[in-house]
Write a protein that holds these residues in place. Structure first.
Motif, short mmCIF file in Angstrom:
data_model
loop_
_atom_site.label_atom_id
_atom_site.label_comp_id
_atom_site.label_asym_id
_atom_site.label_seq_id
_atom_site.Cartn_x
_atom_site.Cartn_y
_atom_site.Cartn_z
N LYS A 266 -1.02 -4.67 -10.70
CA LYS A 266 -2.24 -4.70 -11.51
C LYS A 266 -3.36 -5.30 -10.68
O LYS A 266 -3.11 -5.97 -9.67
N GLY A 267 -4.59 -5.06 -11.11
CA GLY A 267 -5.75 -5.48 -10.34
C GLY A 267 -6.05 -6.95 -10.49
O GLY A 267 -7.06 -7.34 -11.07
N SER A 268 -5.18 -7.79 -9.93
CA SER A 268 -5.33 -9.24 -10.02
C SER A 268 -4.42 -9.88 -9.00
O SER A 268 -3.37 -9.33 -8.65
N GLN A 288 -11.47 2.10 -10.27
CA GLN A 288 -11.88 0.78 -9.81
C GLN A 288 -12.10 -0.12 -11.01
O GLN A 288 -12.54 0.32 -12.07
N ASN A 291 -13.15 -6.17 -8.63
CA ASN A 291 -13.10 -6.05 -7.18
C ASN A 291 -11.76 -5.47 -6.71
O ASN A 291 -11.26 -5.81 -5.63
N TRP A 292 -11.19 -4.56 -7.52
CA TRP A 292 -9.89 -3.96 -7.20
C TRP A 292 -9.99 -2.44 -7.27
O TRP A 292 -10.78 -1.89 -8.03
N ALA A 293 -9.17 -1.78 -6.46
CA ALA A 293 -9.13 -0.32 -6.43
C ALA A 293 -7.68 0.15 -6.59
O ALA A 293 -6.77 -0.44 -6.01
N ARG A 294 -7.49 1.23 -7.36
CA ARG A 294 -6.14 1.78 -7.58
C ARG A 294 -5.94 2.97 -6.65
O ARG A 294 -6.79 3.86 -6.57
N TRP A 304 -2.58 -1.38 -7.00
CA TRP A 304 -3.94 -1.91 -6.85
C TRP A 304 -4.07 -2.71 -5.56
O TRP A 304 -3.17 -3.44 -5.19
N ALA A 306 -7.05 -5.10 -3.10
CA ALA A 306 -8.32 -5.82 -3.15
C ALA A 306 -9.44 -4.93 -2.60
O ALA A 306 -9.36 -4.44 -1.47
N ARG A 307 -10.49 -4.75 -3.40
CA ARG A 307 -11.58 -3.85 -3.05
C ARG A 307 -12.34 -4.28 -1.80
O ARG A 307 -12.86 -3.45 -1.05
N SER A 324 -19.00 -3.03 -8.01
CA SER A 324 -18.59 -4.31 -7.44
C SER A 324 -19.74 -5.26 -7.17
O SER A 324 -19.53 -6.43 -6.98
#
Length: 581
Positions: A266-268, A288, A291-294, A304, A306-307, A324
């Motif tokens: 997950k985006g965290s 997106q 600050n995360w991208a899948r 995910w 880190a962007r 972002s």
């Protein structure tokens, strides 16, 4: 006569029972519970064998209708439901006079750059901005405004830009998630507790249906009923229908810029590591968030990243990375800083800025921010010579990773477990924020190829000698103890760094100067401090106080996501400079 007396006695007992029952109901109606875990199953009856009505989320509040054994009866989306008492916390009825929000206790933001204000109206000052897809606890409502618990403290947003988590009935996870067991002879228990009864065992490689999950325990379908297993021994996977990616983010693709980048479920930073990708690899960006991208990091596998470690080509050419950087500003750190025509040190200088000058960020281009100039034109500034206000990621100077590769860094998030550390004016606990900083910094260092050890990975208590022992055992190249300060003087603010032995001074100087530059907090200097974790440490060790929780304004700042990024980037850059020298 005897029959008459018996009849009177029976009537009295019935009346007494009615009074007792009424008193019990009143007590139930005047009490409520808060859900303490995500995806908690609400069942039709008081037991694990009853069908699932839906799922409540962590932080949701419900009035208590009654209780039966280990189960509490609540009103769930218009129906009577039951939740396990060991997964909720009791709370009294709100006596503050604020309008209570029960089932709709989580607000999901539906637009980017939503302003958080000090009061319920556009005439109130702005505390900061929050982004689409983020969720916050609801404190109260007033007219068309809702009060949320945000990283900036309690603030108000327009009700039209939020969606409440309780407004839609949630589907059970029983048909959408499965998990693969990763240990042999894994105990299955009837409750999420080591003291509960063992009802069976599972072996490595077996697949089970996942019903609900929290940090420590996972509820599964087992032998026609349900059971609980330790979350650390199951790899949870979505079903094919759930894992199918959403539509690609406008055909964008991203190239990994870090040596090794962790892929999470997950985006965290709290997301579970499920894989890794390496520098130079390119992937389609599926969606997106913050600050995360899948991405699809392997055929059929999604996760995910880190962007800020992804160079998104479509954004670079369009000059737009609003998701972002929306609402962010770049604050110049040094006098005479160059603003260039294009993103690169070879491009011509079109403007010079001085320390403290602020510019609106338009987009992110590799390690450069595109900014809006006073004359309305556009220019580019290097990300490592500014500090950021808003959601834009903090940038560290390119090339720093080569000085960090293969270095052993021990990060010590201060306090933990029964030791809360200090508590801020707004209620921020030091132990919670130190580990958040440490986890963010650990991610950056590992991406650069460093060997990172945390003295604690969760909310656990660790004696000071044990923390030092970890430093010695791993022959740490650097030991960083992370803290936040407090004093009776509520105006005190700024960053202070401590060392004890003279050989630790250079490390302290490098970290301190870079942290103060990146965070723009008051510089309180670096100095000798008689603290156990540096005094008894035979390795290069420092203790850093990253601001004052006792100062309400500074507490709101240092609890924010952008400050955490800047602080982590400052320590990262300081370590790189120390190892370089």
């Amino acid at each position: 006569m005897k029959k008459r007396k018996s009849l009177i006695l029976v009537i009295c007992l019935m009346l007494l029972a009615g009074i007792t029952q009424e008193e019990t109901q009143v007590k139930a109606e005047n009490s409520s519970v808060t859900i303490t875990t995500n995806n908690l199953n609400v069942r039709q009856g008081p037991g694990l064998s009853y069908p699932i009505l839906g799922q409540a989320q962590k932080g949701d509040h419900f009035n208590v209708l009654s209780s039966e054994g280990d189960w509490i009866k609540i009103n769930f989306q218009g129906e009577d439901g039951y939740v396990a008492s060991w997964l909720v916390s009791d709370m009294t009825t709100n006596q503050t006079g604020e309008k209570a929000v029960s089932t709709n206790s989580q607000a999901i933001i539906t637009t980017d750059g939503l302003r958080v204000r000090k009061g319920p109206g556009t005439s109130y000052g702005v505390l900061g901005t929050i982004q689409k897809g983020t969720a916050y606890k609801v404190k109260s409502t007033e007219g068309s405004w809702v009060k949320l618990q945000t990283p900036y403290g309690d603030g108000w947003v327009a009700n039209e830009f939020v969606q409440y988590s309780g407004s839609k009935k949630k589907n059970s996870l029983s048909s959408s998630k499965t998990g693969k067991i990763t240990a042999n002879s894994l105990n299955v228990r009837n409750k999420p507790s080591l003291q509960s009864d063992i009802i069976g065992k599972l072996n490595s490689g077996e697949t089970v249906a996942v019903l609900s999950q929290n940090d420590s325990w996972t509820e599964i379908a087992f032998s026609g009923n349900t059971g609980w297993i330790s979350s650390q021994y199951i790899a949870v996977q979505s079903s094919p229908s759930e894992s199918k990616p959403k539509q690609s983010a406008a055909g964008k693709s991203g190239t990994v810029t870090a040596t090794s980048l962790t892929v999470r479920n997950k985006g965290s930073l709290k997301g579970k590591a499920i894989g890794s990708v390496t520098k130079g690899q390119t992937f389609p960006i599926l969606e997106q968030a913050d600050n995360w991208a899948r991405i699809e990091y392997q055929p059929g596998s999604y996760g995910w990243v880190a962007r800020w470690f992804i160079d998104i080509a479509a954004e670079k050419h369009s000059g737009s990375s609003q998701q972002s950087v929306n609402g962010s500003s770049a604050i110049i750190l040094h006098n005479g800083s160059n603003i260039r025509k294009k993103a690169g040190t070879q491009s011509s200088v079109i403007h010079r800025a001085n320390k403290g000058d602020s510019f609106e960020i338009i987009s992110l281009n590799n390690d450069w921010y595109e900014i809006r100039l006073p004359n309305g034109g556009h220019g580019f500034v290097a990300g490592w010579i500014v500090t950021v206000e808003g959601s834009a990621p903090a940038i560290t100077k390119p090339g720093a990773e080569k000085h960090l590769k293969n270095k052993t860094v021990v990060l010590d998030p201060g306090h933990g477990g029964r030791d809360n550390g200090t508590t801020g004016a707004r209620g921020t606990r030091e132990k919670d924020i130190t580990i958040r900083t440490a986890q963010l910094l650990a991610e950056k260092l590992r991406t650069a190829g460093a060997n990172v050890i945390l003295t604690r990975n969760g909310d656990t208590y660790l004696p000071l000698p044990s923390r030092v022992g970890i430093s010695h055992y791993h022959n740490a190249d650097a030991f960083i103890s992370i803290h936040y300060d407090s004093t009776p003087d509520r105006t005190a603010r700024g960053v202070t760094t401590y060392y004890y032995h003279s050989f630790q001074k250079e490390l302290a100087a490098n970290i301190h100067s870079n942290v103060t530059a990146m965070t723009n907090l008051r510089d309180r200097g670096y100095r000798v401090g008689d603290y156990h974790v540096v005094r008894e440490n035979k390795r290069n060790a420092v203790l850093i106080e990253l601001g004052y929780l006792s100062n309400p304004a500074e507490e709101a700042l240092i609890a924010s996501a952008q400050y955490q990024q800047s602080a982590a980037a400052g320590i990262y850059q300081g370590l790189a400079r120390y190892f370089k020298n």
